[in-house]
Design a protein around this motif. Structure first.
Motif, PDB file in Angstrom:
ATOM      1  N   SER A  17       0.832  -1.205   0.000  1.00  0.00           N
ATOM      2  CA  SER A  17       0.000   0.000   0.000  1.00  0.00           C
ATOM      3  C   SER A  17       0.867   1.255   0.000  1.00  0.00           C
ATOM      4  N   THR A  18       2.066   1.160   0.574  1.00  0.00           N
ATOM      5  CA  THR A  18       2.995   2.278   0.533  1.00  0.00           C
ATOM      6  C   THR A  18       3.435   2.552  -0.904  1.00  0.00           C
ATOM      7  N   ILE A  19       3.792   1.513  -1.616  1.00  0.00           N
ATOM      8  CA  ILE A  19       4.189   1.657  -3.025  1.00  0.00           C
ATOM      9  C   ILE A  19       3.014   2.171  -3.843  1.00  0.00           C
ATOM     10  N   PHE A  20       1.836   1.623  -3.612  1.00  0.00           N
ATOM     11  CA  PHE A  20       0.634   2.057  -4.317  1.00  0.00           C
ATOM     12  C   PHE A  20       0.352   3.532  -4.049  1.00  0.00           C
ATOM     13  N   SER A  21       0.524   3.968  -2.810  1.00  0.00           N
ATOM     14  CA  SER A  21       0.290   5.369  -2.451  1.00  0.00           C
ATOM     15  C   SER A  21       1.251   6.294  -3.186  1.00  0.00           C
TER      16      SER A  21
END
Length: 165
Positions: A17-21
């Motif tokens: 989710s960090t990468i997606f954000s």
């Protein structure tokens, strides 16, 4: 109580989710700034030369970086608030101890800024604002995602599943 696999899987989801954000923040920032700089019909009238002139525009790239990182921070906060629900605390004894240990970095940054300013006649306020904003946003995002969420998730289960190390 959750087992190790569930906790590691949730930590992996936080990482994803960090990468997606970061990706979504950059894309959304690009779309917002393209619509601001080229008008509402930017997708229809965006030629290669117009796009090339935009990505060479110092102001455009500065705002893109600031807005993209700010949106990424917003997205990771929303993920945590609605999905992961990890309690993130920054201002505790560990924070101030880390700040004291990291104080030589602040001195190093000050020396580098002094050397940079002595070589260049003047730095514009916008360049200084961009550097300070991006530095703060990147640092806050990284600490929130890594130390706050991922390590926070692992610390929730340290009783029997993981050692501190």
């Amino acid at each position: 109580m959750k087992d190790r696999r569930e906790i590691l899987f949730e930590s992996l989801l936080i990482l994803l989710s960090t990468i997606f954000s970061l990706v979504c923040g950059s894309i959304l920032a690009m779309l917002i700034l393209l619509s601001v700089y080229t008008g509402p019909n930017f997708l229809l009238g965006l030629s290669a030369t117009k796009y090339q002139s935009l990505i060479e525009n110092h102001s455009f790239l500065s705002w893109l970086t600031i807005l993209g990182e700010g949106l990424a921070l917003l997205f990771i906060w929303l993920f945590n608030h609605f999905l992961f629900k990890v309690k993130v605390f920054f201002l505790n004894k560990k924070f101030f101890r880390a700040l004291a240990i990291g104080s030589p970095v602040i001195i190093f940054i000050g020396i580098n800024l002094y050397v940079y300013l002595s070589k260049k006649s003047a730095i514009s306020f916008f360049d200084f604002f961009t550097a300070a904003s991006v530095s703060l946003l990147v640092g806050i995002f990284e600490e929130y995602a890594a130390r706050g969420m991922i390590i926070g998730k692992l610390e929730e289960s340290t009783a029997k599943n993981f050692s501190f190390l």
